[in-house]
Write an enzyme that holds these catalytic residues in place. Structure first.
Site, PDB file in Angstrom:
ATOM      1  N   ARG A 107      -2.190  -7.731  25.903  1.00 28.21           N
ATOM      2  CA  ARG A 107      -1.778  -8.214  24.587  1.00 28.21           C
ATOM      3  C   ARG A 107      -1.537  -9.722  24.637  1.00 28.21           C
ATOM      4  NH1 ARG A 107       3.432  -5.419  21.875  1.00 28.21           N
ATOM      5  NH2 ARG A 107       4.420  -6.428  23.677  1.00 28.21           N
ATOM      6  N   TYR A 138       2.357  14.496  -8.572  1.00 27.90           N
ATOM      7  CA  TYR A 138       0.980  14.092  -8.800  1.00 27.90           C
ATOM      8  C   TYR A 138      -0.007  15.056  -8.153  1.00 27.90           C
ATOM      9  CZ  TYR A 138       2.596   9.459 -10.322  1.00 27.90           C
ATOM     10  OH  TYR A 138       3.185   8.420 -11.000  1.00 27.90           O
ATOM     11  N   LYS A 155      13.782  -8.116  16.844  1.00 26.36           N
ATOM     12  CA  LYS A 155      12.649  -8.585  16.045  1.00 26.36           C
ATOM     13  C   LYS A 155      12.454  -7.690  14.825  1.00 26.36           C
ATOM     14  CE  LYS A 155       9.632  -5.988  19.130  1.00 26.36           C
ATOM     15  NZ  LYS A 155       8.449  -6.013  20.001  1.00 26.36           N
ATOM     16  N   MET A 172       6.287   6.681  -5.888  1.00 26.16           N
ATOM     17  CA  MET A 172       6.817   5.364  -5.547  1.00 26.16           C
ATOM     18  C   MET A 172       8.341   5.334  -5.544  1.00 26.16           C
ATOM     19  SD  MET A 172       6.094   1.640  -7.288  1.00 26.16           S
ATOM     20  CE  MET A 172       4.372   1.641  -6.844  1.00 26.16           C
TER      21      MET A 172
END
Length: 329
Positions: free
Chosen positions: A102, A219, A13, A267
Site C-alpha cells: 500500500r 419500496y 483517523k 433514506m
C-alpha cells in the site's frame, strides 16, 4: 498480550472511525498515550486546533511542499520517498512494506531503506495485513521487518507494528502499539478477546401502522406481511448509516425483544415488524440498532454483517445527522 505495557498510539483517523475525533481523543487522554495516528494533515490540524498537544503521526506520506504545514502544526510525517526525506527537517517515521503493498519502502530494498538514515528518523514501522486471520502471516511479516531494520545504521527510538489483532499475535514487546478497531468495540478476530462495547445506536418510533396479511411494506413491495401485524417506522435510514443492503436481514431490539427489519431501508426510515397486533410499543419509544437493551445485545459486528460489510465501514458510515451523546464508563 505482547503489547501490554507499551505506550499507545491510538488510531483516530476518519473522525475516530466515525465517532467524533475530538470527544474520542479527550476520552483517550486519561490513558496518557504517546500520541495519536491520523490519515491526513487536515485531521492532525483539527486536533491541534482542539488543543491536543501530544505527538500526531500522519499516516499518508506527504509531498515535500507540505513541509510548512507540518512545521506550523507540529505534525509527524510518515515518509517513504528518499527525495522527500532529504529535504524534510522535522522528525519523521519510515514505513516498511512487508506485504501490504500500500505505502512504504519494500522490506528487501536495503539501499532505499538506508537512504532514510537521519537524526530526524524518530520511528520505523510496518502494518500487518492479516493479523485478524492468524499468526502465520504476522510471523512472516515480522521476519521481513527485522531484515529491514538490519538495513538501518541505527535503530530509531520508536519501532512499532502492532495493530489491534497484531497486539495479541506478535510476541515481541515494541516501543508503541497502534490499536484501532478494538478501541471502538469492533471484534478484530473470532479467536481473540472481545472488546468492550462502546457504541450505542438508537432510533425513535415515529409511526405505528396496522398492516393486514398480504399487504406490502416499503419500496418495491419486497416484503409481504404473512399475517396481520403492526409495523413500527423508525426515524433512521441509509442517510444516517443504516446500509440499504441490510433490508430484510437486520434486527433491532424493541419492547424487550429482537424484531426484524422488513422491506427496503429508505433514506430516512426503516420499518420493523412487531410480529402481531398486540404490542407495548408506543410512539417515541426507542429501538436499539447497536448496543444493549436489557439482557439482549446487538454488536457493531453483527450490525455490519447484515449489510455484508465490516465494523470499520459500518462505523465510518454513521452520519452526523444523528444526535451524538458522549458519556463515561
Amino acid at each position: 498480550m505482547a503489547a501490554q505495557g507499551a505506550p499507545l498510539l491510538p488510531m483516530v483517523k476518519a473522525d475516530a472511525y466515525g465517532l467524533g475525533v475530538v470527544p474520542v481523543v479527550r476520552a483517550l487522554e486519561v490513558v496518557e498515550p504517546w500520541g495519536y495516528g491520523v490519515a491526513t494533515a487536515a485531521e492532525g490540524i483539527e486536533l491541534r486546533e482542539a488543543g491536543i498537544r501530544r505527538p500526531i503521526l500522519v499516516l499518508t506520506p506527504p509531498p515535500a511542499d507540505l513541509l510548512p504545514a507540518y512545521r506550523d502544526h507540529d505534525l509527524r510525517a510518515v515518509l517513504d520517498r528518499p527525495a522527500v526525506a532529504e529535504v524534510w527537517d522535522l522528525p519523521f517515521h519510515l514505513e516498511i512494506d512487508t506485504g501490504m503493498a500500500r505505502c512504504g519502502v519494500r522490506w528487501d530494498d536495503s539501499d532505499a531503506i538506508a537512504a532514510f538514515e537521519s537524526e530526524r528518523l524518530e520511528g520505523v514501522f510496518t502494518h500487518f495485513h492479516s493479523a485478524d486471520e492468524g499468526s502465520d502471516s504476522v510471523d512472516a511479516q515480522w521476519s521481513r521487518f527485522e531484515t529491514a531494520l538490519g538495513a538501518l545504521g541505527r535503530r530509531p527510538p520508536l519501532v512499532h507494528a502492532q495493530n489491534s489483532a497484531g497486539a495479541w499475535r506478535l510476541q515481541q514487546r515494541l516501543d508503541l502499539a497502534r490499536p484501532g478497531i478494538f478501541l471502538y468495540g469492533g471484534r478484530h478476530a473470532p479467536d481473540l478477546p472481545a472488546p468492550r462495547p462502546v457504541v450505542t445506536l438508537r432510533a425513535p418510533v415515529v409511526s405505528l401502522r396496522h398492516v393486514r396479511s398480504g399487504e406490502t411494506v416499503s419500496y418495491g413491495g419486497t416484503w409481504t406481511a404473512p399475517r396481520e401485524t403492526t409495523v413500527a417506522t423508525l426515524g433512521i435510514g441509509y442517510a444516517d448509516g443504516v446500509a440499504r443492503a441490510a433490508g430484510g436481514k437486520a434486527q433491532v431490539l424493541l419492547d424487550g425483544a429482537r424484531r426484524p427489519l422488513v422491506g427496503r431501508v429508505t433514506m430516512d426510515f426503516v420499518m420493523v415488524d412487531l410480529e402481531g397486533v398486540a404490542s407495548g410499543v408506543r410512539l417515541g419509544d426507542f429501538a436499539t440498532l447497536v448496543g444493549h437493551d436489557g439482557g439482549a445485545e446487538i454488536t457493531i459486528d453483527e450490525f455490519a454483517g447484515w449489510a455484508g460489510t465490516i465494523a470499520y465501514e459500518a462505523l465510518t458510515h454513521l452520519r452526523l445527522r444523528a444526535t451524538r451523546e458522549y458519556g463515561g464508563a
